[in-house]
Motif scaffolding. Structure first.
Motif, mmCIF file in Angstrom:
data_model
loop_
_atom_site.group_PDB
_atom_site.id
_atom_site.type_symbol
_atom_site.label_atom_id
_atom_site.label_comp_id
_atom_site.label_asym_id
_atom_site.label_seq_id
_atom_site.Cartn_x
_atom_site.Cartn_y
_atom_site.Cartn_z
ATOM 1 N N HIS A 33 0.993 -1.334 0.109
ATOM 2 C CA HIS A 33 0.028 -0.027 0.107
ATOM 3 C C HIS A 33 0.716 1.290 -0.029
ATOM 4 O O HIS A 33 1.854 1.260 0.791
ATOM 5 C CB HIS A 33 -0.974 0.122 1.007
ATOM 6 C CG HIS A 33 -2.036 1.050 1.237
ATOM 7 N ND1 HIS A 33 -2.083 2.353 1.396
ATOM 8 C CD2 HIS A 33 -3.515 0.719 0.791
ATOM 9 C CE1 HIS A 33 -3.235 2.821 1.055
ATOM 10 N NE2 HIS A 33 -4.031 1.950 0.613
ATOM 11 N N ILE B 56 -14.927 5.150 3.472
ATOM 12 C CA ILE B 56 -13.276 5.682 3.291
ATOM 13 C C ILE B 56 -13.399 7.134 3.566
ATOM 14 O O ILE B 56 -14.491 7.962 2.896
ATOM 15 C CB ILE B 56 -12.948 5.472 1.865
ATOM 16 C CG1 ILE B 56 -12.921 4.105 1.386
ATOM 17 C CG2 ILE B 56 -11.459 6.133 1.591
ATOM 18 C CD1 ILE B 56 -12.649 3.703 0.176
ATOM 19 N N PHE C 33 -9.564 -2.257 -9.083
ATOM 20 C CA PHE C 33 -9.372 -2.400 -7.894
ATOM 21 C C PHE C 33 -9.083 -3.878 -7.425
ATOM 22 O O PHE C 33 -9.519 -4.838 -8.221
ATOM 23 C CB PHE C 33 -10.728 -2.162 -7.113
ATOM 24 C CG PHE C 33 -11.171 -0.788 -6.686
ATOM 25 C CD1 PHE C 33 -11.014 -0.378 -5.314
ATOM 26 C CD2 PHE C 33 -11.416 0.219 -7.681
ATOM 27 C CE1 PHE C 33 -11.335 0.849 -5.097
ATOM 28 C CE2 PHE C 33 -11.725 1.450 -7.424
ATOM 29 C CZ PHE C 33 -11.517 1.811 -6.049
ATOM 30 N N ALA D 131 -7.898 -7.528 1.552
ATOM 31 C CA ALA D 131 -8.077 -6.195 1.378
ATOM 32 C C ALA D 131 -8.608 -5.929 0.032
ATOM 33 O O ALA D 131 -8.358 -6.812 -0.671
ATOM 34 C CB ALA D 131 -6.648 -5.446 1.779
ATOM 35 N N TYR D 132 -9.231 -4.606 -0.036
ATOM 36 C CA TYR D 132 -9.634 -4.494 -1.512
ATOM 37 C C TYR D 132 -9.124 -3.121 -1.634
ATOM 38 O O TYR D 132 -9.582 -1.901 -1.014
ATOM 39 C CB TYR D 132 -11.251 -4.588 -1.250
ATOM 40 C CG TYR D 132 -12.022 -4.006 -2.838
ATOM 41 C CD1 TYR D 132 -11.762 -5.025 -3.584
ATOM 42 C CD2 TYR D 132 -12.707 -3.189 -2.910
ATOM 43 C CE1 TYR D 132 -12.533 -4.759 -5.022
ATOM 44 C CE2 TYR D 132 -13.466 -2.801 -4.240
ATOM 45 C CZ TYR D 132 -13.202 -3.687 -4.918
ATOM 46 O OH TYR D 132 -13.737 -3.678 -6.402
ATOM 47 N N VAL D 133 -8.048 -2.917 -2.654
ATOM 48 C CA VAL D 133 -7.572 -1.560 -2.740
ATOM 49 C C VAL D 133 -7.547 -0.945 -4.175
ATOM 50 O O VAL D 133 -7.409 -1.991 -4.990
ATOM 51 C CB VAL D 133 -6.091 -1.682 -2.154
ATOM 52 C CG1 VAL D 133 -5.153 -0.622 -2.177
ATOM 53 C CG2 VAL D 133 -6.212 -2.560 -1.073
ATOM 54 N N SER D 134 -7.807 0.236 -4.333
ATOM 55 C CA SER D 134 -7.688 0.900 -5.647
ATOM 56 C C SER D 134 -6.337 0.797 -6.103
ATOM 57 O O SER D 134 -5.263 0.781 -5.363
ATOM 58 C CB SER D 134 -7.926 2.445 -5.455
ATOM 59 O OG SER D 134 -7.139 3.051 -4.672
ATOM 60 N N ASN E 284 -3.491 3.541 -5.275
ATOM 61 C CA ASN E 284 -2.960 3.080 -3.679
ATOM 62 C C ASN E 284 -2.027 2.046 -3.687
ATOM 63 O O ASN E 284 -1.541 1.769 -2.434
ATOM 64 C CB ASN E 284 -3.954 3.214 -2.519
ATOM 65 C CG ASN E 284 -4.710 4.580 -2.402
ATOM 66 O OD1 ASN E 284 -3.975 5.491 -2.282
ATOM 67 N ND2 ASN E 284 -5.850 4.382 -2.267
ATOM 68 N N LEU E 285 -1.324 1.567 -4.639
ATOM 69 C CA LEU E 285 -0.556 0.382 -4.711
ATOM 70 C C LEU E 285 0.753 0.599 -5.606
ATOM 71 O O LEU E 285 0.662 1.195 -6.269
ATOM 72 C CB LEU E 285 -1.425 -0.823 -5.259
ATOM 73 C CG LEU E 285 -2.495 -1.566 -4.186
ATOM 74 C CD1 LEU E 285 -3.073 -2.540 -5.184
ATOM 75 C CD2 LEU E 285 -2.105 -1.891 -3.198
#
Length: 109
Positions: A16, A42, A54, A68-71, A74-75
């Protein structure tokens, strides 16, 4: 919405950009595909746009493991070359080599 190709692949380890966790990608949604309730939880000042990939991650931090579920914004790619220590990794992936996981073959009809 404007869909685009995912930057990260299934089996790739990422971290992240802001929060101290990393994980292995096990699924990708081309655009946001979670609930509005999750989205609104969020904080608005850091809420990412929905029109980007995502990623579903088997994630870990110093204290525990989780999903986790992340855009995509943001990675970052994780360059440690180290595997994740998530207990579900062995259920989804068959091996870890050269910094990435290989999916288990699926049986289907």
């Amino acid at each position: 919405m404007n869909e685009r190709l995912a930057k990260f692949a299934i089996g790739q380890i990422v971290k992240h950009r802001i929060f101290p966790f990393r994980g292995v990608v096990f699924d990708v949604d081309p655009v946001f595909a979670n609930t509005e309730e999750w989205w609104e939880s969020i904080p608005e000042d850091i809420r990412p746009s929905k029109d980007q990939p995502f990623y579903h991650l088997l994630a870990e931090n110093d204290d525990n493991t989780y999903v986790a579920y992340v855009s995509e914004q943001n990675l970052l790619a994780d360059d440690t070359g180290e595997p994740v220590h998530h207990p579900q990794a062995a259920l989804i992936f068959e091996s870890f080599d050269h910094g990435a996981y290989k999916l288990r073959p699926r049986i289907s009809h």
